[in-house]
Scaffold this active site. Structure first.
Site, PDB file in Angstrom:
ATOM      1  N   LYS A   1       3.094   9.553   8.734  1.00 27.64           N
ATOM      2  CA  LYS A   1       2.747   8.999  10.048  1.00 27.64           C
ATOM      3  C   LYS A   1       3.582   9.602  11.203  1.00 27.64           C
ATOM      4  O   LYS A   1       3.331  10.737  11.571  1.00 27.64           O
ATOM      5  CB  LYS A   1       2.759   7.479   9.976  1.00 27.64           C
ATOM      6  CG  LYS A   1       1.667   7.031   8.970  1.00 27.64           C
ATOM      7  CD  LYS A   1       1.244   5.599   9.010  1.00 27.64           C
ATOM      8  CE  LYS A   1       0.005   5.446   8.126  1.00 27.64           C
ATOM      9  NZ  LYS A   1       0.136   4.485   7.049  1.00 27.64           N
TER      10      LYS A   1
ATOM     11  N   ASP B   1       9.229   3.187   0.595  1.00 30.87           N
ATOM     12  CA  ASP B   1       8.079   3.835   1.223  1.00 30.87           C
ATOM     13  C   ASP B   1       8.155   3.534   2.719  1.00 30.87           C
ATOM     14  O   ASP B   1       7.759   2.464   3.173  1.00 30.87           O
ATOM     15  CB  ASP B   1       6.772   3.314   0.615  1.00 30.87           C
ATOM     16  CG  ASP B   1       5.551   3.996   1.219  1.00 30.87           C
ATOM     17  OD1 ASP B   1       5.723   4.796   2.162  1.00 30.87           O
ATOM     18  OD2 ASP B   1       4.426   3.708   0.754  1.00 30.87           O
TER      19      ASP B   1
ATOM     20  N   TYR C   1       0.847  -1.190   0.000  1.00 27.60           N
ATOM     21  CA  TYR C   1       0.000   0.000   0.000  1.00 27.60           C
ATOM     22  C   TYR C   1       0.883   1.240   0.000  1.00 27.60           C
ATOM     23  O   TYR C   1       1.785   1.363   0.820  1.00 27.60           O
ATOM     24  CB  TYR C   1      -0.897   0.003   1.240  1.00 27.60           C
ATOM     25  CG  TYR C   1      -1.845   1.171   1.311  1.00 27.60           C
ATOM     26  CD1 TYR C   1      -2.899   1.286   0.409  1.00 27.60           C
ATOM     27  CD2 TYR C   1      -1.697   2.158   2.276  1.00 27.60           C
ATOM     28  CE1 TYR C   1      -3.780   2.362   0.472  1.00 27.60           C
ATOM     29  CE2 TYR C   1      -2.584   3.228   2.356  1.00 27.60           C
ATOM     30  CZ  TYR C   1      -3.619   3.330   1.456  1.00 27.60           C
ATOM     31  OH  TYR C   1      -4.491   4.385   1.522  1.00 27.60           O
TER      32      TYR C   1
HETATM   33  C1  LIG Z   1      -0.332   4.944   5.548  1.00 27.36           C
HETATM   34  C2  LIG Z   1       0.545   4.680   4.394  1.00 27.36           C
HETATM   35  C3  LIG Z   1       0.574   5.518   3.263  1.00 27.36           C
HETATM   36  C4  LIG Z   1      -0.405   6.629   3.053  1.00 27.36           C
HETATM   37  O1  LIG Z   1      -0.253   7.663   3.982  1.00 27.36           O
HETATM   38  P1  LIG Z   1      -1.501   8.668   4.207  1.00 27.36           P
HETATM   39  O2  LIG Z   1      -0.951   9.708   5.134  1.00 27.36           O
HETATM   40  O3  LIG Z   1      -2.587   7.836   4.797  1.00 27.36           O
HETATM   41  O4  LIG Z   1      -1.856   9.225   2.888  1.00 27.36           O
HETATM   42  C5  LIG Z   1       1.512   5.260   2.279  1.00 27.36           C
HETATM   43  N1  LIG Z   1       2.377   4.246   2.399  1.00 27.36           N
HETATM   44  C6  LIG Z   1       2.378   3.427   3.469  1.00 27.36           C
HETATM   45  C7  LIG Z   1       3.377   2.327   3.556  1.00 27.36           C
HETATM   46  C8  LIG Z   1       1.442   3.594   4.483  1.00 27.36           C
HETATM   47  O5  LIG Z   1       1.408   2.749   5.506  1.00 27.36           O
END
Ligand SMILES: *Cc1c(COP(=O)(O)O)cnc(C)c1O
Length: 421
Positions: free
Chosen positions: A259, A231, A138
């Site tokens: 986050k 990521d 994701y």
């Molecule tokens: C939560 C998440 C995102 C997206 O971040 P948002 O602030 O919710 O847009 C992207 N990559 C990873 C790995 C995530 O866990």
């Protein structure tokens, strides 16, 4: 109003009653009223030990007084300026100091924007279109990566409304499979702009890279002039001071963060080599902009949070993780259950499958009916985890050793309930 009635009311005005899909579970989600430290309270007056922690940001627990103090102080001086501030430099300096690949940073408002922008940058830099992502990974809810995406959506079809023209440039590969990756590079290595990955997959439960796999990806991308994008929206500032790239000793070209970086407020960032980052507008012509980029509240919360995350902090946090995972393993051993205890550092999950989990296909063998019974019994016992087998549980330094022992008792009862023993 109580949660059950609130959910009924919410469904009239909000699609599915929530503002992000994973939050809706049956028969109704609890509605939060307040939270402090390791606990979150609901509209029915129940209190839960929280291992969802807003899906990752709250590494200090809820409402940390030091962060709150700094934010309140900043709020009284204004909440958005639309002009630069000194604190943006301080936070950028902190990120560059911690994160091995980060030489320059752009702050954005969400992780979604961070991955969208990092992918755009890798395409501009390479002059190529295709990106490789992993099944079940994701990277936020934008069109480039919403293909066999994780985050509670496992097993669901890809989203309608995403044009084929966009996703035809997104190539899917199973995680931890060197052969499959080599095959794709043999076929179209000179078309690949970037590989984007979560170095530890945190949106299909919790899946670690096999020994040497990240180094393999580093070498392959270097040989093919493709960018490697980590990521680290979850793993950044969670696995260690410098995130997964420091933890595993592999340096990508670009990193995306979010986050924890926002200290509980909306925030994202991408960073990398100067050579790439200077292609971003206004120093270069790769466009990226945002009203709330570098917002002073988020920047203050992030900076104050990072200042508290030193090596001792990670030692404490990770020993909580060890206590939790060891405790779960003991429970499973005692019940002669051969399920997978996943996780590392302050991340954990139980996969209700006897198969070792190294990729999305393995994760999908988990028994989601058992997971659902486990989840609901945990709630009854006063423990809140993300309501999906395909999410990861998080610890914070607000979780005490007693909290963890209480939780392990609840987990023992809930596993028994899941098994109907
Ligand atoms: C939560 C998440 C995102 C997206 O971040 P948002 O602030 O919710 O847009 C992207 N990559 C990873 C790995 C995530 O866990």
């Amino acid at each position: 109003m109580r949660s059950e009635e609130l959910f009924k009311e919410a469904k009239k005005y909000l699609p599915g009653g929530v503002n992000s899909p994973v939050r809706a579970y049956q028969p109704y989600p609890f509605f939060a009223t307040e939270a402090e430290g390791s606990h979150i309270q609901d509209a029915d007056g129940n209190s839960y030990l929280d291992y969802c922690l807003a899906y990752g940001p709250l590494v200090l627990g809820h409402a940390n007084p030091v962060v709150l103090g700094a934010v309140l102080n900043q709020m009284s001086r204004g909440t958005a300026y639309g002009v630069p501030t000194e604190k943006e430099i301080e936070l950028a300096r902190e990120v560059v100091d911690r994160v091995p690949c980060a030489e320059m940073v752009r702050f954005v408002s969400t992780g979604t924007e961070a991955t969208l922008s990092a992918i755009r940058l890798s395409r501009a830099w390479s002059g190529r279109k295709k990106i490789i992502k992993f099944e079940g990974a994701y990277h936020g809810a934008h069109d480039y990566t919403l293909v066999k995406s994780g985050s509670g959506a496992v097993g669901l079809p890809d989203s309608p409304g995403v044009p084929e023209d966009t996703t035809k440039n997104t190539v899917l590969v199973p995680f931890n499979d060197e052969e499959a990756m080599v095959e794709i590079f043999n076929e179209m290595g000179d078309e690949i702009a970037a590989i984007i990955l979560e170095p530890v997959m945190g949106n299909v439960g919790c899946i670690e890279p096999q020994e040497g796999y990240l180094r393999f990806l580093r070498k392959l991308t270097q040989e093919n002039d493709s960018a490697l994008i980590f990521d680290e929206v979850i793993t950044g500032f969670r696995l260690s001071r410098g995130g997964a790239q420091e933890y595993y000793g592999v340096k990508p070209d670009l990193v995306t963060m979010g986050k924890i970086l926002g200290g509980g407020f909306p925030m994202g960032a991408f960073a990398g080599k100067k050579e790439l980052m200077e292609m971003i507008a206004p120093s270069g012509d790769v466009y990226q902009a945002g009203t709330f980029n570098g917002n002073p509240i988020s920047v203050t919360a992030g900076l104050t949070t990072l200042e508290l995350l030193d090596d001792t902090f990670y030692d404490d946090l990770n020993s909580s993780g060890n206590q939790m995972r060891r405790g779960i393993q003991d429970i499973l051993d005692e019940k002669s259950l051969n399920y997978q205890v996943a996780g590392l550092a302050s991340m954990f999950q139980i996969y209700f499958t006897e198969r070792e989990v190294w990729n999305y296909a393995d994760a999908k063998t988990a028994d989601t009916v058992k997971f659902s019974r486990y989840f609901h019994q945990l709630l009854k016992e006063g423990v809140f985890i993300p309501p999906s087998q395909f999410e990861c549980c998080f610890l914070s330094t607000a979780h005490s050793s007693e909290d963890i022992n209480t939780t392990l008792e609840a987990i023992e009862n809930s596993i028994a309930m899941a098994e109907k023993i």
